[in-house]
Design a protein around this motif. Structure first.
Motif, PDB file in Angstrom:
ATOM      1  N   HIS A 213     -33.003  31.162  71.262  1.00  0.00           N
ATOM      2  CA  HIS A 213     -32.462  32.409  71.813  1.00  0.00           C
ATOM      3  C   HIS A 213     -30.998  32.656  71.458  1.00  0.00           C
ATOM      4  O   HIS A 213     -30.513  33.772  71.623  1.00  0.00           O
ATOM      5  CB  HIS A 213     -32.602  32.407  73.336  1.00  0.00           C
TER       6      HIS A 213
ATOM      7  N   GLY B   9     -31.702  28.848  87.252  1.00  0.00           N
ATOM      8  CA  GLY B   9     -33.082  29.291  87.343  1.00  0.00           C
ATOM      9  C   GLY B   9     -33.373  30.149  88.551  1.00  0.00           C
ATOM     10  O   GLY B   9     -34.401  30.796  88.602  1.00  0.00           O
TER      11      GLY B   9
ATOM     12  N   ALA C  67     -32.665  29.559  80.957  1.00  0.00           N
ATOM     13  CA  ALA C  67     -32.950  30.867  81.566  1.00  0.00           C
ATOM     14  C   ALA C  67     -31.691  31.477  82.172  1.00  0.00           C
ATOM     15  O   ALA C  67     -31.439  32.680  82.046  1.00  0.00           O
ATOM     16  CB  ALA C  67     -34.038  30.721  82.633  1.00  0.00           C
ATOM     17  N   THR C  68     -30.886  30.664  82.803  1.00  0.00           N
ATOM     18  CA  THR C  68     -29.647  31.151  83.416  1.00  0.00           C
ATOM     19  C   THR C  68     -28.670  31.626  82.350  1.00  0.00           C
ATOM     20  O   THR C  68     -28.069  32.701  82.486  1.00  0.00           O
ATOM     21  CB  THR C  68     -29.013  30.049  84.286  1.00  0.00           C
TER      22      THR C  68
ATOM     23  N   ARG D 289     -29.403  32.785  79.448  1.00  0.00           N
ATOM     24  CA  ARG D 289     -29.938  34.041  78.896  1.00  0.00           C
ATOM     25  C   ARG D 289     -29.653  35.215  79.820  1.00  0.00           C
ATOM     26  O   ARG D 289     -29.419  36.334  79.355  1.00  0.00           O
ATOM     27  CB  ARG D 289     -31.433  33.904  78.648  1.00  0.00           C
ATOM     28  N   ARG D 290     -29.675  34.991  81.126  1.00  0.00           N
ATOM     29  CA  ARG D 290     -29.387  36.070  82.089  1.00  0.00           C
ATOM     30  C   ARG D 290     -27.902  36.411  82.128  1.00  0.00           C
ATOM     31  O   ARG D 290     -27.527  37.557  82.347  1.00  0.00           O
ATOM     32  CB  ARG D 290     -29.842  35.666  83.495  1.00  0.00           C
TER      33      ARG D 290
ATOM     34  N   PRO E 151     -34.943  23.924  81.087  1.00  0.00           N
ATOM     35  CA  PRO E 151     -35.510  25.278  81.097  1.00  0.00           C
ATOM     36  C   PRO E 151     -34.760  26.231  82.042  1.00  0.00           C
ATOM     37  O   PRO E 151     -34.522  27.388  81.703  1.00  0.00           O
ATOM     38  CB  PRO E 151     -36.953  25.073  81.550  1.00  0.00           C
TER      39      PRO E 151
END
Length: 118
Positions: A88, A23, A53-54, A56-57, A49
């Motif tokens: 995702h 994150g 997010a990590t 996805r990056r 979460p």
């Protein structure tokens, strides 16, 4: 450890290892890796979460991520793989070891919100 050191020496510049707080801003990390590996990283629902997010990056359209972990029902691990990630990622169970309740999943990014073909 000696095997890892030998592998790193044989391919200088191809393997990068560094700490990655989930994150946090990932500017020092080159996004869109070819392969992302995670072992036993899904264990605290409060971190889900930030972990999502990590991932996805780190992942791009051609990236493949492999996550392996114990399926801890009391911690919602299955929900992470079956509810959060599919928002995702295309998520495919590759193997489940019943005796230890450990699963290995393959993830690829969804393309433009489309369904999964693999």
């Amino acid at each position: 450890m000696q095997r890892n050191a030998a592998a790193l020496a044989a391919s200088p510049g191809r393997v990068v290892v560094q700490a990655l707080p989930w994150g946090d801003e990932l500017s020092p990390v080159r996004p869109a890796y070819d392969v992302v590996l995670g072992a036993d990283v899904v264990y605290d629902p409060r971190c889900f979460p930030a972990l999502l997010a990590t991932l996805r990056r780190l992942c791009g359209p051609r990236s493949v991520a492999f996550l392996s972990c114990g399926m801890r029902r009391q911690l919602g691990t299955e929900g992470f793989f079956h509810e959060l990630l599919p928002l995702h990622f295309c998520v495919r169970l590759l193997r489940h070891h019943g005796d230890t309740n450990v699963s290995l999943y393959r993830l690829t990014l969804r393309r433009g919100g489309s369904g999964c073909t693999d």
